[in-house]
Design an enzyme around this catalytic site. Structure first.
Site, short mmCIF file in Angstrom:
data_model
loop_
_atom_site.label_atom_id
_atom_site.label_comp_id
_atom_site.label_asym_id
_atom_site.label_seq_id
_atom_site.Cartn_x
_atom_site.Cartn_y
_atom_site.Cartn_z
N HIS B 280 0.83 -1.20 0.00
CA HIS B 280 0.00 0.00 0.00
C HIS B 280 0.87 1.27 0.00
CE1 HIS B 280 -3.67 2.36 1.14
NE2 HIS B 280 -2.75 3.15 1.68
N GLU B 281 1.77 1.34 0.97
CA GLU B 281 2.65 2.52 1.03
C GLU B 281 3.55 2.57 -0.20
OE1 GLU B 281 1.96 4.74 3.12
OE2 GLU B 281 0.62 3.48 4.32
N HIS B 284 1.77 4.45 -2.94
CA HIS B 284 1.92 5.89 -2.73
C HIS B 284 3.32 6.35 -3.17
CE1 HIS B 284 -1.81 6.82 -0.68
NE2 HIS B 284 -1.60 5.95 0.30
N GLU B 310 -4.65 7.77 -3.41
CA GLU B 310 -5.21 6.55 -2.87
C GLU B 310 -5.46 5.54 -4.00
OE1 GLU B 310 -5.06 6.63 0.31
OE2 GLU B 310 -6.04 4.76 0.86
#
Lengths: 515, 515
Positions: B280-281, B284, B310
């Site tokens: 997830h990170e 980003h 997102e």
């Protein structure tokens, strides 16, 4: 009584509107400088390589802003106002220190023409690269033109700053306010003499110190944990600090006394590197953590000078940290960290090993007896360079001759000789502060012994808080409030005096080497 | 062809003296903002507790400087000049984006009166503390007055910013430029419907997913190493980044694309926490590392909006990272890290375990099917609050009723209900960007499949570089050059369309749960 004086000396007169405005301005520049220090720390400990160029741009923006603040016309007016005769009557020592340090910052930023500052930055960057390559390739000739430019620039800088007696004083004053060449010559002469004489006596005695117990196989993780334990034992506050690893140990402040962090670099084969570096950096850090809270966010938070700072790192590292009483109180931690290695090494052997004297070519590896000879050689050469008494191409020969004369050894390459230190790629006037630190440290160590007649006994019981408390109250709390010489005089009751170092060194090494 | 267009869109017209001046000004504010981000990162990862108050002062100084820069009269003049009819003809897309984003920053800083900004800061600090205590003590009543003040302040802020249709639009626009309530309602309706329907079908089917293979005993160090390996595999560049630990995972930029770092927080009993957080990170971070270099040190470096951001964390985490093809290609790393634990777990079981659907009360633990229901509840409540359609004391009841209606469960305490998120202690308008991200992500995922018909086969072979390259070229490089809706349209050839998410979700979970 003393404490009360201190309490009133250490406050700012906010009711005075000029002091109040000066304080607000200094808060702003201190905050920005602290953020800059944080960015530099990050650069040295965590920043990815790919961010280097952009970080340079960011730092240039910050430096530009700081320069704008430090050269503000209003700041100059404010200082002129506060320096008028009689205006400072009734102000506190902290007020006066604030005015003095603000003036230093203002002058430093306004006295040099912009073109000179820019040229200096360019030459320093290029000169650093040239030095790095020259050292790698043992090629002094390729560095010589850069050293020549640095000498020329440093002379110009000194002329812009101004001086009373000799040009070198202006450079020295950047790092050790108030110090001059003539004072240094008086202070350094006995140090040079006793160091050279002691070295000769040690060598003539044929007696030796065996430091093989410091060598072995020491896990870096355990050394980090040990360093942390040692620092905690000294009274370093992790709640206002932190420890991490970097290729060269250093201490830095992001706003003293509230955020003072340090690094060490364990050598897996030589335990002395991490433990003694932790104590050394711990000394710097205790000094920074000791500033009175009221000084936070002003140029008065931190150490009074480079010499004053070094006095504390050396006091903790050498005078205390290489003494048998200290290790009587602390050796258990070493044994606990590496039980197998130290099972059959007694504390006397360990503490003795930390004090092996051996003339070497490399300053940063030098023992207490020879260290100042390395410094004095550099100081004498810097003076000769700034006074243009020697041609740049003759400098390696001069270096080697001085090493032969003072230490009895001579480098076979310039990389191990004149090219070993980074300092001359950026400027001059810094080296003497190391020896000043050793001298101030010994003088304060002497004072501690006279205040605490049972000093050694308490150390041997594992106590160190009494040392820190005393230093905190009589020295650290004042930060940069006083000029370094005044501070040493206040702390010890005596002006800087080389006799204490001479006596300390002689007594200590006569005993260790049974002279 | 596309690439050429891109190359010319992504440059600044330095020859235009107004653009050139604007660029210099934006470099300065970007540099200062990056240093502020670094100070915040340090605060969250390394700063000692004792430095908190002083760091607050330092940050206030920096914010003051930034405010001074963002409200400079000259900046306003420059923007007025550049916004005159016809002036932007012949400028590049990057120029136009720079003008637009500079205007956003200028308006944000000038439209709110200083008193309101100061009150907001005070209320946010106190409200955060009140929320923290209220959640600990399950005491909504003690938080209610702060929530009421926040609602009042947010309404005032919206009125100062201005809006065309409804007040909530002004709040939304802070995080998702150009987005409005009426657009959201259209986009969210089918998402709410399909999520609720799917959840019901899954529950009715009686079929289950067993995620016990994700539980066990996983050393934090190995999880960190695994997270690093997973990130490296995705194409995250450690030469322009870095990974560390913090209580909550996050990604931050100190100047995109050159310095983008992230954190994870391994849970020693649940491997999913670190691995999926890393992906997830990583999403980003890839987006931030993907900005064209020319955008560095301007407000155009980074992600187009919170929703766009997102979309990339979710695309990598959910659409890719919770798919069987991805794990066919990557599962070896998991097995290598924890050979004993996963020896008897096949890749199908592992990938299936990552997709367990279970309605829960806690948003951040929600699966893909229920996640958007959590968001839509919050969005509907925020609108009701801003429109003053509901009394503050009735909010917990409204929350519980919506949970019962949408998710079929109801919290037995407010701590697990309306008090669970920190967001409403500081403001409103942020929540919808999470669901927008899921929708944009699914739409881009669909586009990737149409560009690469062998998408799944390549993932299963362990390839991911083709995905990153395509996204980098068609989306990441542009940073904030385009408004988020325009960007999604450019990337996918279609305006934001919820059908892609609806179809993605339905197909995926019909298969997993054999519906």
């Amino acid at each position: 009584m003393l404490q009360q004086e201190g309490a009133s000396a250490l406050s700012f007169t906010r009711e005075n509107e000029h002091i109040s405005e000066l304080l607000d301005r200094m808060h702003e520049v201190s905050d920005l400088s602290s953020l800059g220090a944080l960015a530099e720390w990050d650069q040295n400990t965590a920043m990815p390589d790919g961010a280097g160029e952009m970080r340079g741009d960011q730092m240039a923006t910050l430096q530009g802003l700081l320069h704008e603040r430090w050269t503000a016309e209003r700041l100059g007016q404010l200082l002129d106002e506060l320096e008028k005769p009689g205006v400072q009557d009734g102000l506190t020592d902290a007020d006066k220190g604030l005015i003095r340090e603000s003036r230093r910052g203002y002058d430093k930023s306004t006295k040099l023409p912009r073109t000179l500052v820019e040229e200096l930055a360019r030459v320093q960057a290029a000169s650093f690269e040239a030095w790095r390559k020259a050292r790698t390739n043992n090629d002094f000739a390729s560095f010589a033109p850069w050293l020549a430019r640095t000498i020329k620039l440093q002379r110009e800088i000194a002329d812009h700053f101004g001086f009373d007696e000799t040009r070198y004083d202006a450079l020295l004053d950047q790092y050790e306010p108030g110090m001059t060449t003539s004072k240094l010559d008086t202070l350094f002469a006995p140090v040079r003499e006793v160091s050279a004489a002691l070295l000769k006596r040690i060598q003539d005695s044929g007696n030796t110190v065996d430091d093989s117990c410091l060598q072995g196989n020491f896990s870096a993780e355990k050394q980090m944990a040990l360093s942390e334990a040692v620092l905690r034992g000294m009274g370093y506050e992790f709640g206002r600090g932190g420890i991490s690893r970097s290729p060269h140990p250093f201490t830095t402040s992001f706003g003293s006394p509230f955020d003072v962090r340090l690094t060490v670099n364990p050598d897996p084969e030589f335990i002395q590197a991490s433990v003694m570096a932790a104590i050394h950096e711990g000394g710097h850090a205790l000094y920074e953590q000791g500033s009175a809270s009221v000084l936070a966010r002003t140029p008065l938070a931190g150490g009074a000078s480079m010499g004053a700072h070094e006095s504390q790192s050396r006091l903790w590292e050498n005078n205390i940290g290489r003494s048998l009483p200290y290790w009587r109180g602390q050796y258990a931690a070493i044994r606990e960290a590496f039980p197998e290695h130290f099972a059959n090494v007694d504390v006397e052997t360990f503490a003795r090993a930390l004090n092996k004297v051996q003339p070497s070519l490399i300053r940063i590896e030098a023992d207490e007896v020879t260290y100042n000879l390395h410094i004095i050689i550099r100081y004498e050469m810097e003076r000769a360079m700034i006074n243009e008494e020697v041609a740049v191409e003759s400098l390696p020969g001069m270096w080697n001759a001085k090493y032969r004369e003072y230490l009895g050894i001579e480098p076979d390459t310039d990389s191990k000789g004149i090219l070993q230190d980074v300092h001359w790629s950026s400027g001059m006037g810094y080296f003497p502060t190391y020896t000043l630190g050793n001298m101030y440290g010994a003088q304060i160590f002497h004072k501690l012994h006279s205040v605490f007649p049972d000093f050694d006994e308490r150390l041997a019981k594992g106590e160190t808080a009494f040392v820190l408390n005393w230093l905190q109250q009589h020295m650290y709390a004042y930060g940069v409030t006083y000029l370094p010489e005044d501070l040493v005089t206040r702390v010890t009751g005596e002006a800087p005096n080389p006799d204490h170092f001479v006596r300390y060194l002689t007594n200590k090494f006569e005993k260790i080497y049974s002279l």
